[in-house]
Design a protein around this motif. Sequence first.
Motif, mmCIF file in Angstrom:
data_model
loop_
_atom_site.group_PDB
_atom_site.id
_atom_site.type_symbol
_atom_site.label_atom_id
_atom_site.label_comp_id
_atom_site.label_asym_id
_atom_site.label_seq_id
_atom_site.Cartn_x
_atom_site.Cartn_y
_atom_site.Cartn_z
ATOM 1 N N ARG A 182 0.860 -1.192 0.000
ATOM 2 C CA ARG A 182 0.000 0.000 0.000
ATOM 3 C C ARG A 182 0.895 1.240 0.000
ATOM 4 N N THR A 205 -2.119 -1.309 -3.894
ATOM 5 C CA THR A 205 -2.827 -0.032 -3.990
ATOM 6 C C THR A 205 -1.812 1.099 -4.051
ATOM 7 N N PRO A 241 -6.971 6.583 3.213
ATOM 8 C CA PRO A 241 -8.108 5.726 3.567
ATOM 9 C C PRO A 241 -7.686 4.393 4.153
ATOM 10 N N GLU A 242 -6.383 4.108 4.152
ATOM 11 C CA GLU A 242 -5.858 2.866 4.715
ATOM 12 C C GLU A 242 -4.436 3.144 5.199
ATOM 13 N N ASN A 274 0.475 9.073 8.132
ATOM 14 C CA ASN A 274 -0.275 8.100 7.338
ATOM 15 C C ASN A 274 0.401 6.737 7.216
#
Length: 321
Positions: A182, A205, A241-242, A274
């Motif tokens: 990610r 992602t 978002p993750e 993050n």
Amino acid sequence: MSPRLDLALQSGLVLSHPLTVIGPTDAADLSALPSQTQVVQPFKPFHDHFAAQGFSVVPDAHEACQDAIVFLPRAKALARSRVQQACARAGGVVVVDGAKTDGVDSLLKDIRNRVAVQGPISKAHGKIFWFQADCQAFADWAAPEHQTVDGFQTAPGVFSADGIDPASALLQAALPDKPGARLADLGAGWGFLSAGLLQATGLKTLHLVEADHAALTCARANVTDPRAQFHWADAVTWRAPEPLDTVVMNPPFHSSRSADPTLGQGFITSAARNLIRNGTLWMVANRHLPYETTLNGAFAQVEEVTGDNRFKVFRASRPRR
């Protein structure tokens, strides 16, 4: 009201609605204009600034208006395309407001060679002038439908519009083959770094975060992999978002014409916020910019992994909570 625009209105300039204002920064005071005035601003922080004041704000617009005000950007090609856009949309007057450092004198000379100009009025190290909209007179100033660099789509005024940025190329060459599942590219621009990241092993992602709507539009054309997600957002305040395994970035370092290291420092703080506990930041910066203190405050491990006389590439891991 912005000083030059206020003086022009006092000197006889009359504006009619529907009115559109193209490209004002947060330094422009539009408080005297009606709230139904449309503001066209593709840069997300400035977009949000005027939206908070109650204006109707859009990143791009093509519908007709009566009069238009153009605030000049620094990039000459972008300035010309904004004048052309205003003339194509307006049925009445086009007003141009710009600082000397943004090339307003040169643009005024070029426009005078094409149409009759009223004003100009000089104030606060700049000029304001206006003319009757003429869509044919400036047709050749339109932004090209397709502008490419080394196979990538770019656009007038976006960062590194005329070639791959050497700092980004240096960072890309330093990135590992397996950066994680990610990822995020903060300040993704037109997508050069992201296009390379999509070749990484194990990637699931990739979040492209970019404040310039025009640059993000180019990135959508350059990065078509379904694993890519696009965010028109200020990277400094963006919330992933993750949880992220890795963040890469070549942050901007200019506010107006002055070097402003607080922009990059904000990117570093955002990356640390993050990332997962063992996450990693890969960052390139101009060598003279003082990011080491911020990096060491935000991450437990920081090292300069490569660089040259112009740029330095950092690997920072284990963000501090």
